[in-house]
Design an enzyme around this catalytic site. Structure first.
Site, PDB file in Angstrom:
ATOM      1  N   SER A   1       0.817  -1.215   0.000  1.00 53.50           N
ATOM      2  CA  SER A   1       0.000   0.000   0.000  1.00 53.50           C
ATOM      3  C   SER A   1       0.850   1.265   0.000  1.00 53.50           C
ATOM      4  CB  SER A   1      -0.959  -0.042   1.196  1.00 53.50           C
ATOM      5  OG  SER A   1      -1.886   1.003   1.158  1.00 53.50           O
TER       6      SER A   1
ATOM      7  N   ASP B   1      -2.714   6.115  -3.556  1.00 51.98           N
ATOM      8  CA  ASP B   1      -1.567   5.470  -2.915  1.00 51.98           C
ATOM      9  C   ASP B   1      -1.106   4.318  -3.796  1.00 51.98           C
ATOM     10  OD1 ASP B   1      -3.727   3.797  -2.444  1.00 51.98           O
ATOM     11  OD2 ASP B   1      -3.048   3.195  -0.450  1.00 51.98           O
TER      12      ASP B   1
ATOM     13  N   ASP C   1      -1.402   1.078  -3.922  1.00 54.69           N
ATOM     14  CA  ASP C   1      -2.313   0.042  -4.432  1.00 54.69           C
ATOM     15  C   ASP C   1      -3.672   0.610  -4.804  1.00 54.69           C
ATOM     16  OD1 ASP C   1      -3.194   0.494  -1.820  1.00 54.69           O
ATOM     17  OD2 ASP C   1      -3.774  -1.583  -1.505  1.00 54.69           O
TER      18      ASP C   1
ATOM     19  N   ASP D   1      -6.238   1.961  -3.272  1.00 56.19           N
ATOM     20  CA  ASP D   1      -7.507   1.860  -2.540  1.00 56.19           C
ATOM     21  C   ASP D   1      -7.795   3.148  -1.769  1.00 56.19           C
ATOM     22  OD1 ASP D   1      -5.597   1.575  -0.548  1.00 56.19           O
ATOM     23  OD2 ASP D   1      -6.484  -0.218   0.342  1.00 56.19           O
TER      24      ASP D   1
END
Length: 458
Positions: free
Chosen positions: A110, A253, A255, A257
């Site tokens: 992340s 960010d 990833d 999400d």
């Protein structure tokens, strides 16, 4: 839950799967292989004897290494694996449903620096697993069955690559969800954090006819994910939006999400503001359900604004999984965190930065909101967060006098403010948050409670 299980959990699964410096500690290829096998055993014993699992990753250099190990572990336990390559976490959730799979796995750390990586598992509808399910998977790691379960011949799983076409299918999915957002003339600067959205955003800009928009942070080299870009470095995007004369900035960010925005004046629009706007929009469409879920860290101004529109706010602990759980419990259709994790149930089942950002713009368009005035109109309550170093967090949290003082201060503030005391999950300290419309009273209450805590631990 036994003490042994609790201790083991703290050493492996955290608030967002398993995460560590890649090739060290709990994020080695050997551990990835064993986690893959444990996850398949978890699914098998729950009625899926040959599960299909979708696996995606972000742009970190260690991603292919861990993907190979994870897929090997899964197939050795009898699962069929669909590898979709570099793709956002929410698209793997979509992929679980698209391929009618029984589970999913994301290889990503992340917002962490590039040397880290992690593995998080998804359920059969593409949502993150519960604490209890993760603990069950962890239990398999200490079970002899994980080494004894050795399918052979036709029972060994297969690996299918869908890297070439999957992201295009995810783009189609997002376009179907967000509908017409009227952005063809908008000037938006997208910051992809050199992460999983890098191969997608430029294509989306073209497909949506956004001729005045462009992207930065979209040249990943395996080592520059989140480096001075994305939601972890909003000051860079804010400055660039103003320097280029753009109307808006959207950052993700690693990833994807999470999403945060910059208005045309270079000011950050965080999750609280997105919940305020999207909540009112869903309410106007009769799609909000029982209200909005926000964590204990969201500003009290959010409650006041939504209350004025007859919208209830339900509070929950910090963490997007707790947001999701509370949404289910309360039958609320919108929830999120200040950090930019936002879940919009009519449209997504997990935090989806790409979808959330476009839904926010659609909401602003249909509500006829002037984005450059949102920060001023939101009018945050002043907050003071104090980190107090202590030797024994549980002693402070369980002290009756401290609890009474916090409760008394909260009652005195009523709906003009609040007091929140919680232990740090990773450091020897407690965090004291005082929020109040009156900044002088905020300072007074914060100083008094800090003094009481420090006197107690001397």
């Amino acid at each position: 839950m036994s003490d042994v299980a609790t201790k083991r959990r703290r050493c492996l699964f955290g608030t967002d799967g398993v995460r560590d410096v890649a090739n060290r500690g709990s994020m080695t290829p050997e551990m990835a292989l064993r986690l893959g096998r444990a996850y398949v055993l978890f699914l098998t014993e729950r009625g899926f004897p040959r599960p299909k699992i979708v696996v995606g990753r972000d742009t970190r250099r260690s991603g292919p290494m861990l993907e190979a190990a994870l897929a090997a572990g899964m197939t050795s336990a009898g699962a069929d694996v669909i590898c979709v390559g570099v793709t956002p976490t929410p698209s793997v959730g979509f992929g679980v449903r698209f391929f009618s799979a029984q589970g999913g796995a994301v290889i990503s750390a992340s917002h962490n620096p590039a040397e880290y990586n992690g593995i998080k598992f998804l359920d059969g509808v593409g949502c993150k697993l519960s604490d209890e399910d993760e603990l069950s998977i962890e239990d398999y790691l200490g079970d002899n069955l994980i080494d004894e379960w050795r399918p052979s011949g036709a029972s060994v799983g297969s690996i299918e690559s869908r890297e070439c076409d999957f992201n295009r299918q995810y783009e189609d999915h997002v376009l179907d969800l967000v509908g017409h957002v009227g952005l063809d003339r908008a000037s938006i600067l997208f910051d992809c954090a050199n992460g999983a959205l890098s191969p997608i955003v430029s294509d989306m800009i073209g497909r949506m006819g956004m001729v005045n928009s462009s992207a930065v942070g979209n040249l990943p080299d395996g080592l520059n994910i989140n480096e001075k870009c994305g939601v972890m470095a909003m000051e860079g995007l804010c400055k660039e939006v103003m320097a280029r004369g753009m109307s808006l900035g959207i950052a993700y960010d690693g990833d994807a999400d999470r999403v945060l925005l910059s208005d045309g004046k270079g000011r950050v629009l965080d999750g609280d503001i997105m919940l305020w706007i999207i909540g009112r929009w869903l309410h106007s469409r009769g799609e909000l359900g029982a209200g909005v879920v926000a964590t204990v860290m969201s500003n009290l101004a959010l409650d006041h604004h939504l209350k004025a529109d007859g919208i209830d706010v339900h509070r929950c602990p910090v963490g997007d999984r707790y947001v999701f759980q509370t949404m289910v419990e309360k039958d609320a259709r919108l929830g999120g965190e200040q950090s930019g994790h936002v879940i919009v149930f009519p449209y997504t089942k997990t935090g989806d930065g790409l979808c959330t950002g476009f839904l926010f713009l659609r909401a602003c368009n249909e509500l006829k909101e002037d984005i450059d005035t949102l920060v001023d109109r939101f009018g945050r309550f002043p907050q003071k967060l104090t980190n107090i170093v202590v030797k024994d967090k549980s002693r402070v949290m369980n002290d009756g006098d401290i609890a009474s003082a916090v409760e008394s201060a909260s009652k005195d503030l009523g709906d003009t403010g609040r007091v929140f005391l919680r232990p740090s999950g990773t450091e020897p300290l407690v965090r004291l948050l005082v929020e109040c419309q009156d900044p002088n009273l905020m300072e007074e209450i914060s100083s008094d409670l800090q003094r009481r805590i420090l006197e107690m631990i001397v």
